[in-house]
Design a protein around this motif. Structure first.
Motif, PDB file in Angstrom:
ATOM      1  N   THR A  37       0.861  -1.173   0.000  1.00  0.00           N
ATOM      2  CA  THR A  37       0.000   0.000   0.000  1.00  0.00           C
ATOM      3  C   THR A  37       0.902   1.229   0.000  1.00  0.00           C
ATOM      4  OG1 THR A  37      -1.911   1.043   1.060  1.00  0.00           O
ATOM      5  CG2 THR A  37      -0.207   0.184   2.524  1.00  0.00           C
ATOM      6  N   GLU A  38       0.308   2.402  -0.131  1.00  0.00           N
ATOM      7  CA  GLU A  38       1.099   3.616  -0.202  1.00  0.00           C
ATOM      8  C   GLU A  38       1.449   4.122   1.196  1.00  0.00           C
ATOM      9  OE1 GLU A  38       2.554   5.559  -2.669  1.00  0.00           O
ATOM     10  OE2 GLU A  38       2.214   3.668  -3.721  1.00  0.00           O
ATOM     11  N   PRO A  40       2.354   6.817   4.153  1.00  0.00           N
ATOM     12  CA  PRO A  40       2.006   8.215   4.389  1.00  0.00           C
ATOM     13  C   PRO A  40       3.135   9.135   3.920  1.00  0.00           C
ATOM     14  CG  PRO A  40       1.515   6.884   6.327  1.00  0.00           C
ATOM     15  CD  PRO A  40       2.299   6.013   5.394  1.00  0.00           C
ATOM     16  N   THR A  41       2.773  10.271   3.349  1.00  0.00           N
ATOM     17  CA  THR A  41       3.748  11.195   2.774  1.00  0.00           C
ATOM     18  C   THR A  41       4.799  11.629   3.784  1.00  0.00           C
ATOM     19  OG1 THR A  41       2.073  12.012   1.236  1.00  0.00           O
ATOM     20  CG2 THR A  41       4.018  13.396   1.573  1.00  0.00           C
ATOM     21  N   ASN A 119     -10.486   5.935  -1.471  1.00  0.00           N
ATOM     22  CA  ASN A 119      -9.137   6.207  -0.961  1.00  0.00           C
ATOM     23  C   ASN A 119      -9.092   7.394  -0.019  1.00  0.00           C
ATOM     24  OD1 ASN A 119      -7.841   4.108  -2.431  1.00  0.00           O
ATOM     25  ND2 ASN A 119      -8.019   5.349  -4.272  1.00  0.00           N
ATOM     26  N   ARG A 120     -10.143   7.574   0.782  1.00  0.00           N
ATOM     27  CA  ARG A 120     -10.193   8.699   1.687  1.00  0.00           C
ATOM     28  C   ARG A 120      -9.783   8.308   3.101  1.00  0.00           C
ATOM     29  NH1 ARG A 120     -15.979   9.772   0.584  1.00  0.00           N
ATOM     30  NH2 ARG A 120     -16.009  10.287   2.789  1.00  0.00           N
ATOM     31  N   ASP A 122      -6.943   7.193   5.499  1.00  0.00           N
ATOM     32  CA  ASP A 122      -5.504   7.049   5.638  1.00  0.00           C
ATOM     33  C   ASP A 122      -5.183   5.909   6.592  1.00  0.00           C
ATOM     34  OD1 ASP A 122      -4.873   9.302   4.025  1.00  0.00           O
ATOM     35  OD2 ASP A 122      -5.414  10.612   5.688  1.00  0.00           O
ATOM     36  N   MET A 123      -3.893   5.595   6.674  1.00  0.00           N
ATOM     37  CA  MET A 123      -3.457   4.596   7.641  1.00  0.00           C
ATOM     38  C   MET A 123      -3.467   5.240   9.017  1.00  0.00           C
ATOM     39  SD  MET A 123      -0.281   2.810   5.604  1.00  0.00           S
ATOM     40  CE  MET A 123      -0.201   1.384   6.678  1.00  0.00           C
ATOM     41  N   ARG A 138      -6.020   9.741  13.398  1.00  0.00           N
ATOM     42  CA  ARG A 138      -6.592   9.192  12.173  1.00  0.00           C
ATOM     43  C   ARG A 138      -5.577   9.088  11.043  1.00  0.00           C
ATOM     44  NH1 ARG A 138     -11.928  12.893  11.690  1.00  0.00           N
ATOM     45  NH2 ARG A 138     -10.312  14.504  11.917  1.00  0.00           N
ATOM     46  N   ASN A 139      -4.525   9.880  11.110  1.00  0.00           N
ATOM     47  CA  ASN A 139      -3.500   9.811  10.079  1.00  0.00           C
ATOM     48  C   ASN A 139      -2.213  10.435  10.610  1.00  0.00           C
ATOM     49  OD1 ASN A 139      -3.587  12.772   9.413  1.00  0.00           O
ATOM     50  ND2 ASN A 139      -5.658  12.228   8.752  1.00  0.00           N
ATOM     51  N   ASP A 141      -0.357  12.962   9.445  1.00  0.00           N
ATOM     52  CA  ASP A 141      -0.283  14.425   9.460  1.00  0.00           C
ATOM     53  C   ASP A 141      -0.944  15.029  10.695  1.00  0.00           C
ATOM     54  OD1 ASP A 141       1.095  14.306   7.113  1.00  0.00           O
ATOM     55  OD2 ASP A 141      -0.383  15.372   5.894  1.00  0.00           O
TER      56      ASP A 141
END
Length: 356
Positions: A37-38, A40-41, A119-120, A122-123, A138-139, A141
């Motif tokens: 999976t992608e 987190p940025t 895709n809304r 996040d991990m 929740r994510n 960031d």
């Protein structure tokens, strides 16, 4: 007061020397290649922040004894593990996503399928414990943002420096003081995001002030299906609020709603919630029957899609493991279910540990 009713502490602010160097490349490649999976940025920046505040960065494959859906990030001095949660997904083109978390005991849908398909979601950042996970943020960031606000409120800068360009993007240094908002938690809820422990502390403040109506309103808000989809903890907490004000019948119903979520998301032992729900052991026996060969055969005989049956059994096995704390004993069975459902990548992720 019940341990169920005490908010867990999600954000201790520590500045002690970390014991290992931070290397985010291993976590990024693990998420891409093993979790498939992608990442987190700003995962790299979160790892730097966690290390700077004194936590030990650990291998993402150090999953032994943990819920197999967790991707470990760090461990603090008490041994508590911070991780990312990797939700399972369904095969491409299969229209029921993450069914494994939604079917057991008529799981509430939470519009979870829609969230994932767009895709809304996040991990999430979670704290891992014996019976599953507790949601921290929740994510990534929102987690970084909150840490930086908390540090700024104490007129410190070390974590902000460690967060580098992510910190500059997510938070303007001095913004908390400029806001003239006296209460840090109020600022976090207004300017950063929603966090389970902050909402739970808000409920307790209302009770301390004798404002039971506001406590119940906040508790009901906490359970909104779009806030923390997939997690049972909000309904557990709301059940305790209702019980505290003598509304036992409504508390029972709220606890039963919580138990329609994955049991490893309750944030407390299953038995404590089952007691409020007035559930006996027959619910556990029901699940044990469902994961048996006979139970699977009965579902197939009724015409249920084999993929669906496999995903259901995976969900049931995760629930049972959360009660008994036997993640390692269930790994191969859970992985086999995902493989049978066409989720080979998920199966491999479930089985992966550093000791292989």
């Amino acid at each position: 007061m019940s341990s169920l009713f005490t908010p867990f502490s999600a954000l201790p602010l520590r500045h002690t020397r970390a014991t290992v160097s931070c290397c985010s490349s291993g976590h990024v490649s693990f998420i891409k290649e093993v979790a498939v999976t992608e990442p987190p940025t700003h995962l790299h920046h979160l790892l730097k922040v966690l290390q700077t505040r004194g936590e030990t960065i650990i291998s993402p494959g150090a999953k032994q004894g943990l819920i197999p859906l967790a991707i470990p990030l760090s461990k603090d001095s008490s041994g508590s593990v911070t991780a990312l949660l990797r939700w399972p997904t369904a095969p491409p083109g299969y229209d029921i996503l993450v069914r494994s978390f939604l079917v057991t005991l008529n799981y509430m849908l939470f519009e979870f399928n829609l969230l994932l398909s767009k895709n809304r979601l996040d991990m999430p950042v979670v704290e891992v414990w014996r019976s599953g996970v507790r949601l921290i943020a929740r994510n990534v960031d929102e987690y970084i943002h909150r840490i930086l606000v908390q540090e700024d409120a104490q007129e410190m800068s070390e974590l902000y420096i460690a967060s580098a360009e992510a910190g500059e993007k997510l938070y303007k240094k001095g913004a908390f003081a400029e806001s003239q908002i006296d209460n840090l938690d109020v600022y976090v809820l207004k300017k950063v995001g929603l966090f389970p422990d902050v909402l739970e502390k808000k409920v307790l403040r209302h009770f301390d002030e004798g404002d039971h109506v506001s406590a119940m309103v906040t508790g009901e808000f906490y359970t909104r299906k779009d806030l923390f989809p997939g997690f049972g903890r909000p309904f557990v907490y709301y059940a305790n609020i209702l019980q505290k004000v003598g509304r036992d019948s409504e508390a029972k119903e709220a606890a039963r709603v919580a138990l329609k979520s994955p049991w490893w998301t309750l944030g407390c032992p299953y038995e404590e919630v089952a007691s409020i729900a007035q559930w006996e052991d027959e619910q556990i026996e029901f699940i044990r029957e469902k994961v048996s060969d006979e139970g699977r055969f009965e579902d197939l005989k009724k015409g249920k899609d084999p993929i669906q049956v496999a995903l259901d059994v995976a969900a049931f096995l995760l629930d049972l493991a959360s009660i008994e704390g036997t993640w390692s004993e269930s790994l191969h069975h859970i992985a086999k279910c995902y493989e049978e459902a066409g989720l080979k990548d998920m199966s491999n992720f479930i089985l992966y540990t550093d000791d292989k």
